[in-house]
Design a protein around this motif. Structure first.
Motif, PDB file in Angstrom:
ATOM      1  N   LYS A   1       1.472  14.456 -11.958  1.00  0.00           N
ATOM      2  CA  LYS A   1       1.697  14.455 -13.413  1.00  0.00           C
ATOM      3  C   LYS A   1       0.437  14.890 -14.163  1.00  0.00           C
ATOM      4  CE  LYS A   1       4.354  12.423 -16.800  1.00  0.00           C
ATOM      5  NZ  LYS A   1       5.662  12.989 -17.021  1.00  0.00           N
ATOM      6  N   CYS A   2      -0.732  14.446 -13.694  1.00  0.00           N
ATOM      7  CA  CYS A   2      -1.999  14.738 -14.375  1.00  0.00           C
ATOM      8  C   CYS A   2      -2.683  15.992 -13.843  1.00  0.00           C
ATOM      9  CB  CYS A   2      -2.955  13.559 -14.224  1.00  0.00           C
ATOM     10  SG  CYS A   2      -2.370  12.059 -14.997  1.00  0.00           S
ATOM     11  N   ALA A   3      -2.192  16.543 -12.746  1.00  0.00           N
ATOM     12  CA  ALA A   3      -2.804  17.718 -12.113  1.00  0.00           C
ATOM     13  C   ALA A   3      -4.278  17.468 -11.800  1.00  0.00           C
ATOM     14  CB  ALA A   3      -2.628  18.959 -12.975  1.00  0.00           C
ATOM     15  N   CYS A   4      -4.517  16.378 -11.073  1.00  0.00           N
ATOM     16  CA  CYS A   4      -5.890  16.009 -10.708  1.00  0.00           C
ATOM     17  C   CYS A   4      -5.870  15.250  -9.390  1.00  0.00           C
ATOM     18  CB  CYS A   4      -6.522  15.161 -11.809  1.00  0.00           C
ATOM     19  SG  CYS A   4      -5.701  13.599 -12.053  1.00  0.00           S
TER      20      CYS A   4
ATOM     21  N   ASP B   1      -9.415  11.754 -17.356  1.00  0.00           N
ATOM     22  CA  ASP B   1      -9.273  10.824 -18.483  1.00  0.00           C
ATOM     23  C   ASP B   1      -7.995  11.183 -19.237  1.00  0.00           C
ATOM     24  OD1 ASP B   1      -9.617   8.909 -20.373  1.00  0.00           O
ATOM     25  OD2 ASP B   1     -11.314   9.860 -21.368  1.00  0.00           O
ATOM     26  N   LYS B   2      -6.861  10.840 -18.667  1.00  0.00           N
ATOM     27  CA  LYS B   2      -5.561  11.120 -19.286  1.00  0.00           C
ATOM     28  C   LYS B   2      -4.806   9.806 -19.445  1.00  0.00           C
ATOM     29  CE  LYS B   2      -5.498  15.775 -17.592  1.00  0.00           C
ATOM     30  NZ  LYS B   2      -4.754  16.874 -17.021  1.00  0.00           N
TER      31      LYS B   2
ATOM     32  N   VAL C   1       0.820  -1.210   0.000  1.00  0.00           N
ATOM     33  CA  VAL C   1       0.000   0.000   0.000  1.00  0.00           C
ATOM     34  C   VAL C   1       0.855   1.261   0.000  1.00  0.00           C
ATOM     35  CG1 VAL C   1      -1.758   1.274   1.285  1.00  0.00           C
ATOM     36  CG2 VAL C   1      -1.906  -1.179   1.105  1.00  0.00           C
ATOM     37  N   SER C   2       1.962   1.249   0.722  1.00  0.00           N
ATOM     38  CA  SER C   2       2.810   2.445   0.792  1.00  0.00           C
ATOM     39  C   SER C   2       3.372   2.804  -0.590  1.00  0.00           C
ATOM     40  CB  SER C   2       3.946   2.237   1.782  1.00  0.00           C
ATOM     41  OG  SER C   2       4.754   1.144   1.394  1.00  0.00           O
ATOM     42  N   GLU C   3       3.794   1.817  -1.359  1.00  0.00           N
ATOM     43  CA  GLU C   3       4.310   2.085  -2.706  1.00  0.00           C
ATOM     44  C   GLU C   3       3.195   2.495  -3.660  1.00  0.00           C
ATOM     45  OE1 GLU C   3       7.115  -0.740  -4.324  1.00  0.00           O
ATOM     46  OE2 GLU C   3       7.759  -1.269  -2.296  1.00  0.00           O
ATOM     47  N   LEU C   4       2.003   1.915  -3.487  1.00  0.00           N
ATOM     48  CA  LEU C   4       0.864   2.329  -4.312  1.00  0.00           C
ATOM     49  C   LEU C   4       0.504   3.786  -4.033  1.00  0.00           C
ATOM     50  CD1 LEU C   4      -1.513  -0.777  -4.173  1.00  0.00           C
ATOM     51  CD2 LEU C   4      -0.112  -0.021  -6.080  1.00  0.00           C
ATOM     52  N   ASN C   5       0.581   4.203  -2.764  1.00  0.00           N
ATOM     53  CA  ASN C   5       0.297   5.598  -2.427  1.00  0.00           C
ATOM     54  C   ASN C   5       1.325   6.535  -3.050  1.00  0.00           C
ATOM     55  OD1 ASN C   5      -2.047   5.235  -0.919  1.00  0.00           O
ATOM     56  ND2 ASN C   5      -0.897   4.778   0.939  1.00  0.00           N
ATOM     57  N   GLU C   6       2.604   6.143  -3.057  1.00  0.00           N
ATOM     58  CA  GLU C   6       3.645   6.965  -3.683  1.00  0.00           C
ATOM     59  C   GLU C   6       3.410   7.082  -5.185  1.00  0.00           C
ATOM     60  OE1 GLU C   6       7.441   5.333  -2.697  1.00  0.00           O
ATOM     61  OE2 GLU C   6       7.117   5.570  -0.540  1.00  0.00           O
ATOM     62  N   LEU C   7       3.067   5.962  -5.834  1.00  0.00           N
ATOM     63  CA  LEU C   7       2.803   5.982  -7.270  1.00  0.00           C
ATOM     64  C   LEU C   7       1.574   6.826  -7.584  1.00  0.00           C
ATOM     65  CD1 LEU C   7       3.518   4.977 -10.109  1.00  0.00           C
ATOM     66  CD2 LEU C   7       2.141   2.954  -9.648  1.00  0.00           C
ATOM     67  N   CYS C   8       0.545   6.717  -6.755  1.00  0.00           N
ATOM     68  CA  CYS C   8      -0.668   7.514  -6.933  1.00  0.00           C
ATOM     69  C   CYS C   8      -0.350   8.996  -6.809  1.00  0.00           C
ATOM     70  CB  CYS C   8      -1.719   7.099  -5.912  1.00  0.00           C
ATOM     71  SG  CYS C   8      -3.271   7.999  -6.041  1.00  0.00           S
ATOM     72  N   ALA C   9       0.474   9.379  -5.835  1.00  0.00           N
ATOM     73  CA  ALA C   9       0.845  10.787  -5.660  1.00  0.00           C
ATOM     74  C   ALA C   9       1.604  11.301  -6.878  1.00  0.00           C
ATOM     75  CB  ALA C   9       1.680  10.950  -4.397  1.00  0.00           C
ATOM     76  N   ALA C  10       2.493  10.479  -7.424  1.00  0.00           N
ATOM     77  CA  ALA C  10       3.246  10.888  -8.610  1.00  0.00           C
ATOM     78  C   ALA C  10       2.322  11.067  -9.819  1.00  0.00           C
ATOM     79  CB  ALA C  10       4.331   9.863  -8.923  1.00  0.00           C
TER      80      ALA C  10
END
Length: 131
Positions: free
Chosen positions: A93-96, A110-111, A80-89
């Motif tokens: 990147k998408c500004a959303c 939808d990007k 979960v911790s790595e998924l949260n980091e990837l989600c934040a990145a």
């Protein structure tokens, strides 16, 4: 008419002592006037699970979301911790907005091309699924 008994007598009949209930060792106790509502221990959050082909799925969803488009990213077998980091990145990147729910990353835009490009750079094999 049922006979009224004290709490201590009732617990003794059931094979429990009043001390075990007072210590919080009673899993079936829902509410206690002594301590208020007793919360059960929550299970630890599970990470994502991978698909057999090893690909990460990008799925576009609108159903049940008030007509708003959401991209779900599933198939990443990380904690979960790595998924949260990837989600934040991805959110940066998408500004959303976005979140991680049950091992699936949800991005509120939808990007697909931008997310696919970013995940490919991270070394993931990406497949589009759904609409």
């Amino acid at each position: 008419m049922a006979q009224k008994i004290s709490l201590a007598d009732w617990q003794q009949q059931r094979g429990r002592s009043a001390d075990s209930v007072a210590d919080g060792n009673n899993d079936s106790l829902v509410y206690s006037t002594d301590k208020g509502k007793i919360d059960k221990a929550r299970p630890t959050e599970a990470g994502g699970t991978a698909y057999p082909d090893g690909a990460v799925r990008l799925r576009r969803e609108k159903k049940g979301r008030g007509g708003k488009t959401v991209l779900t990213i599933s198939g990443i077998a990380k904690p979960v911790s790595e998924l949260n980091e990837l989600c934040a990145a991805l959110k940066k990147k998408c500004a959303c907005g976005g979140a991680v729910k049950d091992g699936i990353i949800e991005i509120q835009a939808d990007k697909r091309e931008l997310i696919e490009q970013h995940l490919s750079q991270k070394g993931f094999n990406v497949k589009w699924a759904g609409g």
